[in-house]
Write an enzyme that holds these catalytic residues in place. Structure first.
Site, PDB file in Angstrom:
ATOM      1  N   LYS A  54       9.987   2.011   0.115  1.00  0.00           N
ATOM      2  CA  LYS A  54       8.889   2.173   1.062  1.00  0.00           C
ATOM      3  C   LYS A  54       8.619   3.658   1.283  1.00  0.00           C
ATOM      4  O   LYS A  54       9.525   4.423   1.608  1.00  0.00           O
ATOM      5  CB  LYS A  54       9.270   1.506   2.387  1.00  0.00           C
ATOM      6  N   ARG A 101       5.745 -12.982   1.189  1.00  0.00           N
ATOM      7  CA  ARG A 101       5.294 -13.210   2.565  1.00  0.00           C
ATOM      8  C   ARG A 101       4.395 -14.447   2.620  1.00  0.00           C
ATOM      9  O   ARG A 101       3.882 -14.905   1.587  1.00  0.00           O
ATOM     10  CB  ARG A 101       4.502 -11.992   3.049  1.00  0.00           C
ATOM     11  N   GLY A 135       0.789  -1.217   0.000  1.00  0.00           N
ATOM     12  CA  GLY A 135       0.000   0.000   0.000  1.00  0.00           C
ATOM     13  C   GLY A 135       0.820   1.265   0.000  1.00  0.00           C
ATOM     14  O   GLY A 135       0.294   2.357  -0.261  1.00  0.00           O
ATOM     15  N   ASP A 189       9.430  -6.013   7.865  1.00  0.00           N
ATOM     16  CA  ASP A 189       8.259  -5.238   8.272  1.00  0.00           C
ATOM     17  C   ASP A 189       8.153  -5.057   9.774  1.00  0.00           C
ATOM     18  O   ASP A 189       7.098  -5.245  10.371  1.00  0.00           O
ATOM     19  CB  ASP A 189       6.981  -5.883   7.732  1.00  0.00           C
ATOM     20  N   ASP A 242       1.194 -11.476   7.115  1.00  0.00           N
ATOM     21  CA  ASP A 242       1.714 -10.668   6.000  1.00  0.00           C
ATOM     22  C   ASP A 242       3.046 -10.013   6.356  1.00  0.00           C
ATOM     23  O   ASP A 242       3.632  -9.320   5.512  1.00  0.00           O
ATOM     24  CB  ASP A 242       0.708  -9.603   5.579  1.00  0.00           C
ATOM     25  N   ASN A 243       3.532 -10.239   7.572  1.00  0.00           N
ATOM     26  CA  ASN A 243       4.819  -9.669   7.981  1.00  0.00           C
ATOM     27  C   ASN A 243       5.896 -10.727   8.182  1.00  0.00           C
ATOM     28  O   ASN A 243       6.944 -10.426   8.752  1.00  0.00           O
ATOM     29  CB  ASN A 243       4.658  -8.862   9.279  1.00  0.00           C
TER      30      ASN A 243
END
Length: 488
Positions: A107, A177, A86, A255, A245-246
């Site tokens: 990022k 991930r 995102g 992350d 997701d991390n």
């Protein structure tokens, strides 16, 4: 650089190709020359001259192919649906000087189709924290993403207040991930076989020698994850937000936003101010790693030859792998071999640290001041400070334990014990107070403290002249450790 962009050639449902959205007036924060040399970045004059423009999103080199990845995940134990990059873009993939594939991931690069309600940006404080933490973990010998550098800008970003927008060029062996498979299972199940082949061929090619490559791959992911979390526990690192997701498929830390390094030893420590139930407390990390893998593995039952029973066999080594790696490491932190007597004295030491809320990093490093005080004045002072906090029964417990410990190490060459203590117990970790001082200065346009901490953390196992007393000072006894916000 030796570009090796492979992800962009996968099914286009897996990502969205787009350029970064430029930051306003990007300026240099810090540049990681070591990582640049590892990548071959320094061999390209254009990349060196325009690194600020690249990280600021103003310039995209011709061989970059930026894309935002789609993935999903379980967050705080609940299915969160589609997530995805995102506020970041996979800018390029390259082979480093060890022929290891590395992702360059920007990022803070702006909105993507996966931004949901976010603004696609990163702020300076979280950027500095991630930059220094990735560097610190790598130098501590813990698999982790690192970073090429970061920039700050005049782009205003609203979080709890208005902050300066920043961007970080993260470097990792993979940005795939556990959540990638969760996304495929929910939104594109026909891609599971192709994507699994990609993961095996790209990151675990040795599994092709197995009669069951998919199962061999899954077991490798399980084992690497267990070892990574054992490394976290040994160094006193709390990730803070271990959502599916991390977690990377390669067993590398990634992350980390509301992370922290343990100071006064409290296994129940919660370092994420959003973790109201303590799900991701330091002591829960091994169990959460198992939980995440248990959620992830069943998706592969769609593949031929993968059953519930074979998946159970893949997951079964997790606990034994974690315990062996952790216990071996814990013994090394005391300069002892991995045996039952060593473990007994090691767990007694942890209990002493916990009962008296002694500093975790300083406590282990201070053992050098007990074993060889004349040769280690810094550690001798740590020991004096440590024991000055003990009184009555606590002081007697320390004296009894230290007597047993000194008797235990008599069976081994003293040089071996000292070397093990030095190489397994850092003098410095990135305490939250250290990071905050660097952030406060950087918000005033002064990045000298970031540079000093970068240099200090480059050699965490060596006592250094550039260190200050604040670099090894824990908070006051019974003072709460600084909780960290997820907002970044």
């Amino acid at each position: 650089m030796r570009y090796h962009n492979t992800y962009v050639h996968l099914d286009p449902r897996l990502y969205h190709q787009q350029p970064p959205t430029p930051l306003k007036n990007p300026r240099a924060g810090h540049f990681n020359l070591s990582v640049a040399e590892q990548l071959g970045w320094t061999e390209d004059e254009d990349l060196m001259a325009r690194w600020v423009d690249i990280l600021g999103g103003e310039y995209v080199p011709a061989q970059f192919e930026p894309l935002a990845m789609a993935y999903a995940g379980h967050q705080f134990g609940q299915w969160a649906g589609q997530l995805g990059d995102g506020r970041g873009l996979l800018m390029a993939q390259v082979l480093d000087d060890n022929d290891q594939l590395q992702d360059l991931h920007l990022k803070g690069s702006g909105l993507t189709p996966y931004s949901r309600m976010g603004d696609g940006r990163a702020v300076l404080r979280s950027t500095i924290r991630e930059y220094l933490c990735g560097h610190a973990l790598n130098q501590l010998g813990i698999p982790s993403s690192n970073a090429l550098g970061f920039v700050v800008s005049d782009t205003p970003i609203r979080r709890e207040c208005m902050e300066a927008g920043a961007a970080l060029m993260r470097v990792a062996d993979s940005h795939i991930r556990l959540g990638h498979i969760e996304w495929i299972a929910s939104f594109a199940p026909d891609l599971l076989s192709e994507f699994t082949d990609y993961m095996i061929d790209t990151y675990y090619p040795e599994c092709r020698d197995s009669d069951t490559p998919v199962l061999a791959f899954l077991q490798k992911v399980v084992e690497r994850t267990a070892r990574m979390i054992a490394d976290w526990q040994l160094i006193g690192f709390a990730h803070g937000v271990m959502n599916t997701d991390n977690l990377s498929i390669t067993g590398s830390t990634m992350d980390f936003g509301p992370f922290g390094f343990m100071e006064r030893f409290n296994p129940a420590w919660i370092n994420n101010h959003s973790d109201h139930t303590g799900r991701y407390a330091y002591q829960n990390q091994p169990a959460i790693g198992h939980w995440n893998l248990n959620i992830w593995l069943p998706h592969f039952m769609r593949l031929e030859g993968v059953t519930r029973e074979t998946l159970a066999d893949c997951l079964a080594p997790y606990e034994a792998t974690f315990m062996q790696h952790y216990q071996q490491g814990l013994c090394r932190k005391l300069g002892l071999p991995h045996q039952s007597e060593s473990l007994t004295i090691a767990f007694e030491w942890l209990t002493l640290l916990e009962d008296n809320l002694l500093d975790y990093t300083n406590g282990f490093r201070a053992l050098l001041g007990l074993v060889a005080p004349d040769e280690h004045p810094y550690e001798q002072q740590l020991l004096l400070t440590l024991t000055s906090e003990l009184q009555g029964e606590a002081l007697q417990a320390w004296e009894d334990w230290s007597t047993r410990y000194l008797a235990q190490i008599q069976s081994f060459p003293i040089e071996q014990v000292i070397n093990s203590l030095k190489t397994n117990n850092p003098a410095y970790v990135l305490r939250n107070s250290m990071a905050q001082r660097a952030i406060t200065a950087a918000e005033q346009g002064q990045f000298e403290e970031v540079a000093r901490l970068y240099d200090l953390l480059a050699s965490p196992y060596t006592v250094q002249d550039i260190a200050t007393a604040l670099d090894s000072s824990p908070p006051a006894p019974n003072a709460p450790q600084m909780p960290i916000s997820c907002s970044s």
